[in-house]
Design an enzyme around this catalytic site. Structure first.
Site, short mmCIF file in Angstrom:
data_model
loop_
_atom_site.label_atom_id
_atom_site.label_comp_id
_atom_site.label_asym_id
_atom_site.label_seq_id
_atom_site.Cartn_x
_atom_site.Cartn_y
_atom_site.Cartn_z
N ASP A 126 -85.77 67.32 76.77
CA ASP A 126 -85.24 66.95 78.09
C ASP A 126 -84.30 65.76 77.93
OD1 ASP A 126 -84.74 66.34 80.74
OD2 ASP A 126 -86.83 66.61 81.37
N ARG A 128 -82.19 64.67 80.44
CA ARG A 128 -81.71 64.21 81.74
C ARG A 128 -81.85 62.69 81.90
NH1 ARG A 128 -84.92 68.41 85.45
NH2 ARG A 128 -86.47 67.98 83.79
#
Length: 205
Positions: A126, A128
């Site tokens: 991930d 983000r």
């Protein structure tokens, strides 16, 4: 973080009329939007969601994920309450981009799970960055939220830059035979809080 407000306009939807606020991240060139309804700068907790762009789920009706289902449910919840904010962040594929997401899907077709696929492509599970939320929320005068999410990382991120999360509201929608392994992987490897029933159904599928 050089995120600047650009403009706002009305956005009629099947759920109600939202105000769409446009922001530009000058560091990356990416454009983000926030959809609001009602008065959100009155100091009271705001029903909200941080939603990362998912072209396949949000616009192309993919059943491989739960993103489109969550987006629709969040907008419906805000419209029902008559007040809230949805941050739509241009971070496709948990930050790897659309074409790499398609490459990851190809690896999943061959048996990899969603985390393994990202890692085989050389990415973290991930990527983000939720720091971009801070200037957008500050611009809107939002300091406290009731956050619709299953992802504890979003709660931690908001609280880390001074936005109080008064409550986490689960958003458990869209389980189907095509995404059951994906959801089980998000719970098992990424720590998403799916709830016993939702997670159990995913793991048994």
């Amino acid at each position: 973080m050089s995120v600047v407000f650009v403009a706002a306009s009305q956005l009629p939807t099947p759920f109600g009329v939202f105000t769409m606020h446009g922001f530009l991240d000058q560091d990356t060139g990416k454009e983000h939007v926030v959809l609001t309804m009602g008065k959100v700068d009155d100091g009271q907790p705001v029903l909200g969601r941080i939603h990362s762009e998912c072209l396949t789920g949000d616009a192309l009706f993919s059943l491989r994920c739960d993103c489109g289902f969550q987006l629709e449910a969040a907008l419906q919840a805000i419209a029902k309450q008559g007040r809230g904010a949805l941050l739509y962040l241009r971070q496709e594929g948990r930050g790897i981009g659309l074409l790499n997401k398609i490459r990851a899907y190809a690896l999943q077709d061959e048996g990899a799970d969603t985390v393994e696929a990202n890692e085989r492509l050389g990415f973290a599970p991930d990527l983000r960055d939720y720091a971009i939320c801070k200037p957008m929320l500050e611009h809107l005068g939002i300091a406290e939220v009731q956050l619709m999410t299953n992802n504890p990382r979003k709660v931690k991120a908001l609280e880390g830059f001074g936005i109080r999360v008064a409550e986490r509201k689960p958003l458990q929608f869209g389980l189907n035979p095509h995404n059951s392994r994906y959801l089980a992987t998000k719970a098992g490897k990424l720590g998403h809080l799916l709830g016993e029933i939702h997670q159990g159904e995913a793991e048994q599928s």
